[in-house]
Design a protein around this motif. Structure first.
Motif, PDB file in Angstrom:
ATOM      1  N   LEU A   1       0.843  -0.663   0.357  1.00 16.84           N
ATOM      2  CA  LEU A   1       0.273  -0.186   0.130  1.00 16.84           C
ATOM      3  C   LEU A   1       0.331   1.345   0.102  1.00 16.84           C
ATOM      4  O   LEU A   1       0.029   2.164   0.092  1.00 16.84           O
ATOM      5  CB  LEU A   1      -1.177   0.393   1.114  1.00 16.84           C
ATOM      6  CG  LEU A   1      -1.726  -0.837   1.322  1.00 16.84           C
ATOM      7  CD1 LEU A   1      -3.051  -1.432   2.605  1.00 16.84           C
ATOM      8  CD2 LEU A   1      -3.032  -1.464   0.049  1.00 16.84           C
ATOM      9  N   VAL A   2       2.049   1.327   0.241  1.00 18.58           N
ATOM     10  CA  VAL A   2       2.717   2.869   0.133  1.00 18.58           C
ATOM     11  C   VAL A   2       2.416   2.797  -1.658  1.00 18.58           C
ATOM     12  O   VAL A   2       2.422   2.517  -2.469  1.00 18.58           O
ATOM     13  CB  VAL A   2       4.189   1.509   0.074  1.00 18.58           C
ATOM     14  CG1 VAL A   2       5.305   2.534  -0.546  1.00 18.58           C
ATOM     15  CG2 VAL A   2       5.028   1.186   1.475  1.00 18.58           C
ATOM     16  N   GLY A   3       2.660   4.174  -1.046  1.00 20.79           N
ATOM     17  CA  GLY A   3       2.126   5.453  -1.681  1.00 20.79           C
ATOM     18  C   GLY A   3       0.271   5.618  -1.786  1.00 20.79           C
ATOM     19  O   GLY A   3       0.260   6.717  -2.706  1.00 20.79           O
ATOM     20  N   SER A   4       0.072   4.984  -1.490  1.00 21.19           N
ATOM     21  CA  SER A   4      -1.168   4.895  -1.393  1.00 21.19           C
ATOM     22  C   SER A   4      -2.199   5.711  -0.288  1.00 21.19           C
ATOM     23  O   SER A   4      -1.086   5.979   0.871  1.00 21.19           O
ATOM     24  CB  SER A   4      -2.421   3.880  -1.406  1.00 21.19           C
ATOM     25  OG  SER A   4      -1.952   2.538  -0.516  1.00 21.19           O
ATOM     26  N   LYS A   5      -3.047   6.149  -0.579  1.00 21.30           N
ATOM     27  CA  LYS A   5      -3.361   7.281   0.982  1.00 21.30           C
ATOM     28  C   LYS A   5      -4.620   5.584   2.296  1.00 21.30           C
ATOM     29  O   LYS A   5      -4.804   4.586   1.651  1.00 21.30           O
ATOM     30  CB  LYS A   5      -4.515   8.043   0.734  1.00 21.30           C
ATOM     31  CG  LYS A   5      -4.165   8.999  -0.192  1.00 21.30           C
ATOM     32  CD  LYS A   5      -5.147  10.199  -0.049  1.00 21.30           C
ATOM     33  CE  LYS A   5      -4.285  11.064  -0.519  1.00 21.30           C
ATOM     34  NZ  LYS A   5      -3.442  12.222   0.359  1.00 21.30           N
ATOM     35  N   ASP A   6      -3.902   5.947   3.320  1.00 24.72           N
ATOM     36  CA  ASP A   6      -4.712   4.963   4.534  1.00 24.72           C
ATOM     37  C   ASP A   6      -5.861   5.867   4.683  1.00 24.72           C
ATOM     38  O   ASP A   6      -6.788   6.709   4.065  1.00 24.72           O
ATOM     39  CB  ASP A   6      -3.431   5.474   5.731  1.00 24.72           C
ATOM     40  CG  ASP A   6      -4.856   4.959   6.734  1.00 24.72           C
ATOM     41  OD1 ASP A   6      -3.896   3.784   6.907  1.00 24.72           O
ATOM     42  OD2 ASP A   6      -5.673   5.238   7.824  1.00 24.72           O
ATOM     43  N   TYR A   7      -7.033   4.698   4.971  1.00 20.87           N
ATOM     44  CA  TYR A   7      -8.402   4.919   4.835  1.00 20.87           C
ATOM     45  C   TYR A   7      -8.899   5.478   5.527  1.00 20.87           C
ATOM     46  O   TYR A   7     -10.111   6.491   5.079  1.00 20.87           O
ATOM     47  CB  TYR A   7      -9.061   3.734   5.582  1.00 20.87           C
ATOM     48  CG  TYR A   7      -9.017   3.011   6.432  1.00 20.87           C
ATOM     49  CD1 TYR A   7     -10.557   3.951   6.482  1.00 20.87           C
ATOM     50  CD2 TYR A   7      -8.140   2.382   6.887  1.00 20.87           C
ATOM     51  CE1 TYR A   7     -10.189   3.394   9.049  1.00 20.87           C
ATOM     52  CE2 TYR A   7      -8.135   2.414   8.786  1.00 20.87           C
ATOM     53  CZ  TYR A   7      -9.160   2.534   9.477  1.00 20.87           C
ATOM     54  OH  TYR A   7      -9.462   2.584  10.796  1.00 20.87           O
ATOM     55  N   GLU A   8      -8.197   6.640   6.512  1.00 18.49           N
ATOM     56  CA  GLU A   8      -8.707   7.788   7.809  1.00 18.49           C
ATOM     57  C   GLU A   8      -8.735   8.804   6.274  1.00 18.49           C
ATOM     58  O   GLU A   8      -8.968   9.833   7.018  1.00 18.49           O
ATOM     59  CB  GLU A   8      -7.439   7.679   8.696  1.00 18.49           C
ATOM     60  CG  GLU A   8      -7.504   6.578   9.880  1.00 18.49           C
ATOM     61  CD  GLU A   8      -7.421   7.374  11.113  1.00 18.49           C
ATOM     62  OE1 GLU A   8      -7.648   8.631  11.262  1.00 18.49           O
ATOM     63  OE2 GLU A   8      -6.589   6.685  11.681  1.00 18.49           O
TER      64      GLU A   8
END
Length: 605
Positions: free
Chosen positions: A45-52
């Protein structure tokens, strides 16, 4: 790009090291909820956004950490309200903020995905929380160092760009007088390769420079004239120096400098009020003037000396300016000196300059002469026949050595100047009489240009008349359309002793006087109307011709008296009030000879 994204590679290495050492997963999130680094399930998931990121104002865990700056320990993710609605199988978590300079820039977390990981993590919760805070501190320091490096790099590049933007040379020295920075112009002028110039002490290339005093005293200076020996050339520089002051002490200096010739050329371009003049601006389509313009254009491309001769008012200066504008020196100064208009006592300092203290009233710092001001360009010496003999010697030295020495000075200053000289006098006769140096004459007369008088190119008169009419219509805000037929005939018949200058002045007078659409006879100067008669019957008002005729008549009468024994031949110069050499010259000029049986020469006289 956020602060943590700047060090994303380092952050990933930290996460990998933590996970390997502690046996739990690691996640690092920035202030915008971007996953900057992670292990295990988070790696992909590095490079994407956390669900928060979908719930930025929610009470969920990372949002709260970013808002409050607090650390949290989650023992059971399923029962804790801080955990959001979406999970990836997390069972426990320890997280803390990453703080840099009182700003929260992200979150670092240890996450357990198995019961064993959870138990191990919670057993050492206090130790791991302290460890995590230490890792957050290290990450913040890494970001600060990276940002400082980037800022330094930007400032360095900005400084380099700034000093490269100067057309002058720029060089800085540390307190010990060693080179720290310089631009490409400085490298070019000093003539030393960059790898050698960097760190070089100033004495190596500028011995005894006043910059050393600036480094000691902290007192700078402006526009100082300095001389150094460069790579294969003498450097004549205009130098300004500023101290670098730290804690009220000089810690270095920044120096700006230009070659004196370039500085003066720039000053010339900024202050020059002369318009460019090309051969197309010299009016006339007669064969004689067309051939002359073609010859002048051809010789303009060289740097050889030119001697322009012709009667007063024929346009000698116009040709000099056109030659300069057509030459490779067109972007450099054209300096015009009228040798006959400057008092003899001032002419030497005007031409060659002077040093401070050279004479009473000499300006502080001295003053460059016309040759220095013309360096790289052209100097036009008008009325060269009026140059005193002692200055002819100095001019000859300039032509031979390409150097000038100021009045009161001891240094030879290199000059690269093309000389165009002009005169309406017969320099060959002046050489015979000893009034002009023969060696200087040949140095100047490399390329002779003879400007014809207006009477020898009468077919150009109508074009010149129209040109000057248009010029003075504009200047005087008149709308005169042309000339009456009888006016044109008078202009064509007039002998024009003052040549083109007299023609221009006559038309300016006529435009001022005329109130009708066409210039008539009543608006012409009286001298032109009064001379509207055949040349053979026209009175001779030429002073030089009248004087010559009178001198010849008087000397002839005295020679007759010598032949009758009434006058001693050796007393002739005294009777005439002239020197013996001048008397001998006048005999040759007028084609006269002593009576038979008598001999006369300056040696026997």
């Amino acid at each position: 790009m956020t602060a943590l994204q700047i060090i994303s590679d380092t952050a990933q290495q930290v996460a990998d090291a933590i996970s390997a050492a502690l046996g739990v997963e690691t996640e690092i999130v920035d202030r915008q909820f971007n996953i900057v680094a992670g292990t295990g399930k988070y790696r992909q998931l590095v490079g994407s956004k956390d669900y928060e990121a979908v719930y930025p104002d929610s009470p969920f865990l990372y949002g709260r950490v970013l808002r409050t700056g607090e650390s949290f320990i989650i023992e059971d993710t399923r029962e804790n309200e801080l955990y959001g609605p979406y999970t990836m199988g997390e069972m426990g978590e320890i997280c803390c903020p990453i703080i840099m300079e009182d700003s929260i820039i992200g979150v670092i977390a240890l996450v357990a995905f198995s019961q064993e990981q959870k138990e191990n993590m919670l057993t050492k919760r206090n130790v791991l929380q302290h460890f995590l805070q230490h890792m957050a501190f290290l990450l913040a320091n890494t970001v600060a160092a990276k940002e400082a490096f980037i800022k330094l790099n930007i400032n360095t590049n900005l400084f380099k760009t700034m000093i490269e933007s100067f057309t002058s040379g720029v060089i800085s020295f540390n307190a010990g007088g060693r080179v720290t920075h310089f631009n490409s112009k400085a490298e070019e002028v000093i003539g030393i390769k960059p790898d050698l110039l960097q760190g070089m002490p100033i004495d190596r290339f500028w011995p005894n420079s006043p910059v050393k005093k600036v480094l000691k005293t902290g007192a700078g200076y402006n526009n100082n004239e300095e001389f150094y020996q460069g790579a294969g050339e003498n450097l004549h520089l205009l130098v300004s120096a500023r101290p670098i002051i730290i804690d009220k002490k000089p810690a270095g200096a920044v120096v700006m400098f230009s070659k004196m010739a370039e500085a003066r050329s720039l000053a010339y371009r900024l202050t020059d009020t002369q318009h460019e003049l090309h051969f197309s601006h010299i009016k006339g389509e007669s064969r004689i003037i067309t051939n002359l313009k073609e010859k002048a254009l051809q010789v303009a491309r060289s740097s050889s000396s030119i001697l322009v001769t012709g009667e007063s008012g024929t346009g000698k200066e116009l040709f000099a300016r056109a030659i300069h504008c057509a030459s490779p020196r067109r972007d450099k100064p054209l300096v015009i000196v009228n040798c006959g208009a400057i008092p003899e006592t001032l002419l030497e300092s005007e031409l060659f300059g002077y040093e401070e203290g050279a004479f009473t009233g000499a300006r502080k710092g001295g003053r460059p002469g016309k040759f220095e001001l013309a360096d790289g360009g052209t100097i036009f010496l008008d009325e060269i026949g009026d140059l005193p003999l002692h200055l002819q010697v100095k001019l000859l030295h300039v032509l031979q050595r390409r150097q000038v020495e100021r009045v009161g000075g001891t240094k030879n200053i290199d000059v690269d100047v093309r000389i165009i000289a002009a005169t309406n006098r017969n320099l060959e006769e002046m050489c015979v009489s000893g009034e002009f140096r023969e060696d200087l004459y040949y140095r100047l007369n490399v390329i002779p240009l003879v400007i014809p008088p207006l009477r020898d190119r009468r077919e150009d008169i109508p074009e010149l008349m129209d040109h000057f009419l248009q010029k003075y219509n504009t200047l005087l805000q008149k709308q005169i359309a042309g000339y009456r037929e009888e006016t044109l005939k008078v202009f064509m018949a007039y002998h024009w002793p003052g040549n083109v200058r007299e023609l221009e002045n006559s038309i300016e007078y006529a435009v001022n006087m005329e109130n009708q659409p066409l210039v008539g006879m009543e608006s012409l100067p009286a001298r032109i109307v009064g001379n509207n008669c055949p040349a053979a019957h026209r009175p001779n008002y030429n002073l030089a011709a009248i004087t010559g005729e009178t001198e010849k008549k008087i000397i002839s009468e005295l020679l007759e008296k010598v032949s009758t024994g009434m006058v001693d031949p050796q007393s002739l110069p005294d009777l005439l009030g002239i020197s013996r050499a001048t008397f001998y010259r006048k005999l040759k000029t007028y084609g006269l000879a002593m009576p038979k049986g008598y001999r006369y020469s300056p040696e026997t006289a």
